[in-house]
Enzyme design. Structure first.
Site, short mmCIF file in Angstrom:
data_model
loop_
_atom_site.label_atom_id
_atom_site.label_comp_id
_atom_site.label_asym_id
_atom_site.label_seq_id
_atom_site.Cartn_x
_atom_site.Cartn_y
_atom_site.Cartn_z
N GLY A 250 -3.14 9.08 1.68
CA GLY A 250 -3.12 8.38 0.40
C GLY A 250 -1.80 8.39 -0.33
N GLU A 284 -3.43 13.70 6.26
CA GLU A 284 -3.54 12.48 7.07
C GLU A 284 -2.75 11.33 6.45
OE1 GLU A 284 -7.68 11.59 6.87
OE2 GLU A 284 -8.24 13.14 8.30
N GLY A 286 -0.63 8.05 6.28
CA GLY A 286 -0.32 6.88 7.10
C GLY A 286 0.85 6.15 6.49
N ARG A 287 0.54 5.44 5.41
CA ARG A 287 1.52 4.59 4.74
C ARG A 287 2.84 5.31 4.44
NH1 ARG A 287 -0.21 0.37 1.25
NH2 ARG A 287 -2.16 1.51 1.03
N CYS A 352 -3.51 -22.66 6.95
CA CYS A 352 -4.19 -23.67 6.13
C CYS A 352 -5.10 -23.06 5.09
CB CYS A 352 -4.97 -24.61 7.05
SG CYS A 352 -3.89 -25.34 8.28
N TYR A 381 0.15 -1.11 7.54
CA TYR A 381 -0.89 -2.11 7.31
C TYR A 381 -0.32 -3.53 7.42
CZ TYR A 381 -3.08 2.18 5.80
OH TYR A 381 -3.53 3.46 5.76
#
Ligand code: LLP
Length: 431
Positions: A250, A284, A286-287, A352, A381
């Site tokens: 987070g 944990e 990620g980002r 589109c 992401y």
């Protein structure tokens, strides 16, 4: 140039955008656009910043590969000695292929299928993180059928207030679909520890993503520590085999010059969690490790005006980078070669849908067809959320490391779009 900051591995030299010294224009010329470009050095720097505040406390970092599961990125992470957090059988497969040792893998996810549970148990990973009582029972059934004892951690929803940029990335509030609600966790922990086919190895939380204010993470962990203390006092069997206390991911990454979260707060939390429990503390992220280690290169196809708005049409769209369309997320966009004029434009993709945009009403270099744009902070992401919508092949991915660059994923070809398809099925009839 504009708002935000270029992170160090990405810089302009003589007006030309570079990644670790490699000109973005050279990569785009060689592999085409759209292309994701990742800096190995930037990932290492982020990891070291995190490791610095965790020093001296027994901990393990498990990279949340949902942020970027490219084998090239996983290779960099594995070399750093981190473990990996998976949320599907497919991610387990990737982690295994990337060479992570089973003991360095955890499997989470709110809806694990039986075959995914079986794969994890056959691989003998560090643990599965269960998110409901029903899942605990299913894991026990699968473990029994395989004649193994399954290591299980419980994901608890601490039901705290989470301060994040979008409702979709909050996961630790009352009523969220994730985890075992805190008021049920005591009983589920007792149950888990009582089943012969399971070993309760830890407690886990993940309260949300892109957090700058770590209060929610700290509050959640405090609730889990209280739960741990209660279990230790009233149901000591439930904590007897516990090894890990997982505070989740987070940590926010800066997209637009926002100050990053105070890592010292995290360091103190990890120390406190260890001191209170004696457990190894898992994280944990990620980002935080990859967001600013990646950019998306895209070329300008057209300029046009509609109503009062100026449009820059690019060859990357929402199928390549979904975050702006899905969350209204802000990504910095620069010309790969700086221009001396600026415009305000809608930067839109070819898909589109009117929701297909990379940036709204954005001040950007005065770019023209053929010019290369760099969409920043696209390492997390980004590619992982891309799709083939509008039958668009997915982008190439490139890794840069110390002045060298190479393709870690080929651009998809049209043949890739129809693999496994047939116009006429092999018909079956129900007898
Ligand atoms: N652990 C668990 C159980 C998670 O669900 C997540 C992310 C993480 C760790 C890693 O969180 P991070 O450190 O990356 O914040 N697609 C969204 C973000 C979704 C996050 C999902 N869970 C976005 O593009 O902003």
């Amino acid at each position: 140039v504009g708002k935000g900051v270029l992170t160090a591995p990405f810089a302009r030299v003589d007006g030309a955008f570079q990644c670790e010294g490699v000109p973005a224009a050279a990569i785009a010329a060689a592999v085409g656009t759209p292309a994701y470009v990742y800096s190995a050095g930037a990932m290492r720097t982020q990891y070291q910043r995190l490791a610095a505040v965790l020093d001296g406390v027994p901990h393990r970092v498990h990279y949340a590969m949902k942020a970027n599961g490219s084998l090239g990125v996983l290779g960099v992470m594995r070399a750093l000695g981190v473990g990996v957090d998976c949320v599907s059988g497919g991610e387990l497969f990737r982690a295994h292929l990337a060479g992570f040792a089973p003991r360095d893998i955890v499997l989470g996810g709110v809806g694990k299928r039986e075959d995914e549970i079986r794969d994890a148990l056959e691989l003998h990973i560090h643990c599965l993180t269960a998110e409901s009582e029903a899942e605990v029972r299913l894991i026990a059934d699968v473990a029994r059928s395989l004649d193994v004892v399954a290591p299980v951690a419980l994901r608890v929803n601490p039901e705290v207030t989470v301060d994040a940029f979008h409702e979709y990335v909050k996961t630790g509030q009352s009523g969220d679909k994730f985890g075992i609600p805190i008021d049920q966790a005591f009983e589920v922990a007792k149950l888990t520890a009582s089943l012969d086919d399971l070993r309760l190895v830890g407690l886990h939380q993940h309260v949300g993503s892109q957090l700058f204010n770590l209060d929610g993470l700290v509050d959640g962990a405090e609730r889990l520590l209280a739960l741990y203390a209660e279990l230790r006092a009233k149901a000591p069997k439930a904590v007897a085999a516990m090894r890990t206390f997982d505070v989740g991911g987070g940590l926010g990454a800066s997209y637009n010059g926002e100050p990053e979260p105070d890592l010292a707060v995290l360091g103190r939390l990890v120390r406190r969690a260890h001191d209170a429990t004696g457990l190894i503390v898992l994280l944990e992220p990620g980002r935080f490790l990859v967001a600013n280690a990646g950019v998306l290169l895209t070329r300008v196809l057209y300029r046009k005006r509609s109503g009062a708005r100026e449009f820059v049409v690019t060859d990357a769209g929402m199928n390549d980078l979904l975050r702006p369309a899905l969350y209204d997320a802000w990504h910095r966009v620069d010309a790969a070669r700086a221009t001396d004029r600026r415009i305000v434009a809608e930067i839109v993709g070819p898909v589109c849908e009117s929701g297909d945009f990379l940036a709204h009403a954005r001040e950007v270099d005065d770019v023209h067809p053929g010019d290369l744009l760099v969409v920043q902070s696209a390492g997390a992401y980004g590619f992982v959320m891309s799709s083939n919508y509008n039958a668009r092949p997915r982008a190439a991915e490139v890794l840069v490391d110390a002045g060298k660059w190479g393709v870690v994923r080929d651009r998809e070809q049209y043949e890739d779009l129809v693999r496994g398809e047939r116009a006429i099925p092999e018909w079956s009839e129900i007898p």
